[in-house]
Every structure is written in C-alpha cells, then in structure tokens.
Scaffold this active site. Structure first.
Site, PDB file in Angstrom:
ATOM      1  N   ARG A 131      -3.749 -10.091   4.694  1.00  0.00           N
ATOM      2  CA  ARG A 131      -4.120 -10.011   3.265  1.00  0.00           C
ATOM      3  C   ARG A 131      -2.884  -9.534   2.504  1.00  0.00           C
ATOM      4  NH1 ARG A 131      -6.013  -6.524  -0.559  1.00  0.00           N
ATOM      5  NH2 ARG A 131      -7.683  -7.301  -1.908  1.00  0.00           N
ATOM      6  N   LYS A 188       0.816  -1.224   0.000  1.00  0.00           N
ATOM      7  CA  LYS A 188       0.000   0.000   0.000  1.00  0.00           C
ATOM      8  C   LYS A 188       0.842   1.264   0.000  1.00  0.00           C
ATOM      9  CE  LYS A 188      -4.410  -1.782   1.253  1.00  0.00           C
ATOM     10  NZ  LYS A 188      -5.431  -2.051   2.248  1.00  0.00           N
TER      11      LYS A 188
HETATM   12  N1  HH2 Z   1      -7.437  -3.618   0.541  1.00  0.00           N
HETATM   13  C1  HH2 Z   1      -7.730  -3.584  -0.770  1.00  0.00           C
HETATM   14  C2  HH2 Z   1      -8.850  -4.279  -1.246  1.00  0.00           C
HETATM   15  N2  HH2 Z   1      -9.628  -5.009  -0.427  1.00  0.00           N
HETATM   16  N3  HH2 Z   1     -10.108  -5.836   1.721  1.00  0.00           N
HETATM   17  C3  HH2 Z   1      -9.814  -5.904   3.032  1.00  0.00           C
HETATM   18  N4  HH2 Z   1     -10.569  -6.653   3.854  1.00  0.00           N
HETATM   19  N5  HH2 Z   1      -8.746  -5.235   3.571  1.00  0.00           N
HETATM   20  C4  HH2 Z   1      -7.925  -4.453   2.797  1.00  0.00           C
HETATM   21  O1  HH2 Z   1      -6.987  -3.839   3.350  1.00  0.00           O
HETATM   22  C5  HH2 Z   1      -8.211  -4.357   1.395  1.00  0.00           C
HETATM   23  C6  HH2 Z   1      -9.336  -5.077   0.888  1.00  0.00           C
HETATM   24  C7  HH2 Z   1      -6.862  -2.816  -1.705  1.00  0.00           C
HETATM   25  O2  HH2 Z   1      -5.799  -3.577  -2.202  1.00  0.00           O
HETATM   26  P1  HH2 Z   1      -5.758  -4.350  -3.621  1.00  0.00           P
HETATM   27  O3  HH2 Z   1      -6.822  -5.387  -3.714  1.00  0.00           O
HETATM   28  O4  HH2 Z   1      -4.377  -4.855  -3.814  1.00  0.00           O
HETATM   29  O5  HH2 Z   1      -5.976  -3.218  -4.705  1.00  0.00           O
HETATM   30  P2  HH2 Z   1      -7.237  -2.736  -5.550  1.00  0.00           P
HETATM   31  O6  HH2 Z   1      -8.295  -2.289  -4.610  1.00  0.00           O
HETATM   32  O7  HH2 Z   1      -6.684  -1.636  -6.409  1.00  0.00           O
HETATM   33  O8  HH2 Z   1      -7.714  -3.917  -6.360  1.00  0.00           O
END
Ligand code: HH2
Length: 255
Positions: A235, A201
């Site tokens: 995660r 992040k």
């Molecule tokens: N962070 C993201 C998405 N979903 N869900 C939970 N429970 N906790 C988190 O910290 C979280 C989440 C964002 O990360 P990522 O999926 O890598 O990116 P994007 O939202 O751009 O797909």
C-alpha cells in the site's frame, strides 16, 4: 495498491485530492504508473484523527469509486453502510482498519462477493499511539488476524476472499514496527496474502528525521524490504518509484 485519500486531513496528502475531479485524475495516473489496485479512503485514520460523519464519508468516496471501479479498487472504511454502497458501486474490495469488527460489517461483506483486507490495530486512531504494549507483537498480531479470519469464515466469507495486514503504525511503537518488518516472513504461516502499508509513515520520519512530504526514498526501501519478506500487496503513495524498485528486484530474482 495506490493510496487515494479523498480527505482534507490525511497525514501526508490531506487536501490534495479532496476535490473528486482531482482524486479521479490521481487514481488514473496511479494506474498508468503501475498500480494494480487503488485504495479509496474518505476518513483519515492518522493518530489522533476524529471520526468523520457517515454521510460525509459517502459523499467523499462514492463519486470516486463510481468513476474508477472499472478496474480493481478497494474502499478504505470501517462503516458497514459505506462498505455496502461502495461494493454496490463497483468496488472489488473492502480495506478495513478495524478488520470488520463494527456491528454489521461481517454481514455487509458476506452479502457481497467482494474481497476484504483485515488489518490489525491496537486501540482506536484517537488513542492508539498513547501507550502501545505487547508481550510479543508478532505473535499477538498474528493471533488477532487468525481470529478475524475465523470470524469471517463463520460469517460465510471464504478464505479466498481474504488478505491480512499487520497494520504498521496502528497502536505500535517504532520498536514494534521494526520487529514486524523484521519478522514479516512469519505471517506466511497464516496462508493468506499479506498487505504492507509503510508508505510515508511516522516510523520512517523517526528513522530518517524527514517530514512526511519527504519520505519517498525511505518508503520505497520499506516497500521493497516488505516485498522481500513476502508481502504480496504494497500500500503506497508513490507508485512509480515503488514500481521501479520492484522491477530491479524482479530482474535480479528472475535472471
Ligand atoms: N494505513 C493507513 C490507512 N489505511 N489500510 C491498511 N490495510 N494498511 C495500512 O497500513 C493503512 C490502511 C494510513 O495511511 P494513509 O491512508 O496515508 O493516511 P490517513 O489514515 O491519514 O488517511
């Protein structure tokens, strides 16, 4: 929990697993590397992201869920219809950055026997990083999660099915995120497993000066620090590296 983004635009791996064949292979590889759970998402929620059409989200996630649902899998979605169809296709958990606040979301979960991850977010992805503000970020995030757990219980979703997540980076400044990591142990008072999603992040970019493709070391450190403060589900994008760090910590803790 291994992150599997079936999207063209996720912040760190957008486009790499947009093809379902590649996504399924990546999911299997993360399991081989030690992921106990996969988190399949079809909509990027990075700051400033635009919402995805519901049919498009289903088209992205369902083939991947169907192929990988023989072992534990969550679907990262805010939409009740996607929740219902993914649970019917074998998903064992819904991971919702809106903590089931969309109309019909509580009912979708209550009608299933799936688990749910309730995440805190201030604002919406489109605007959440514009001016996040709290008097006491830990107290406010915990109050919100307590209220959403109560809403779940009123809807007939038992506590045993619920995990909670402070939502790092979702309507939080760097100082807020650091405060949440520092005081993550306080979340134990909620009496539910805590999920921590710090992987790659922007807070890690702010601290290290590295772009999102080059944050593995910081991500592993962040996951380990969260685990040491009581997080039960991490995660992460980098399953193998995180597993290695946890193996060292567990060896020290148990010998
Ligand atoms: N962070 C993201 C998405 N979903 N869900 C939970 N429970 N906790 C988190 O910290 C979280 C989440 C964002 O990360 P990522 O999926 O890598 O990116 P994007 O939202 O751009 O797909």
């Amino acid at each position: 929990m291994g992150v599997l983004n079936v999207t063209p635009d996720s912040f760190s791996d957008g486009g790499r697993y947009f093809d379902p064949v590649r996504a399924i292979a990546r999911g299997r590889a993360m399991r081989d590397e030690g992921a106990d759970l996969l988190d399949v998402g079809g909509e990027s929620t990075r700051p400033g992201a635009a919402p995805v059409d519901e049919n498009e989200e289903l088209r992205r996630v369902l083939p991947v869920v169907e192929a990988l649902a023989a072992a534990p899998l969550s679907v990262d979605t805010r939409r009740p219809r996607v929740m219902r169809e993914a649970l019917a296709a074998g998903a064992s958990m819904v991971n919702d950055i809106e903590a089931l606040r969309a109309p019909g979301a509580l009912e979708a979960l209550a009608a299933s026997d799936g688990a749910v991850c309730l995440m805190h977010m201030q604002g919406t992805p489109a605007t959440m990083q514009q001016a996040p503000a709290y008097l006491d970020v830990v107290a406010e995030v915990m109050d919100f999660l307590r209220e959403r757990v109560a809403a779940c219980e009123r809807a007939g979703i038992a506590r045993e099915r619920i995990v909670v997540d402070p939502g790092f980076g979702f309507g939080k400044t760097l100082a807020h995120n650091l405060e949440l990591v520092r005081r993550l142990g306080e979340f134990a008072t909620l009496g539910l497993p805590v999920v921590a999603g710090l992987s790659r992040k922007s807070m890690l970019g702010a601290l290290t000066g590295r772009p999102d493709g080059d944050r593995v070391a910081a991500s592993v450190a962040a996951a380990l620090l969260a685990a040491q403060r009581g997080a039960k589900i991490l995660r992460v994008h980098d399953v193998r590296e995180t597993r290695d760090a946890l193996a060292l910590w567990h060896a020290l803790a148990t010998t």
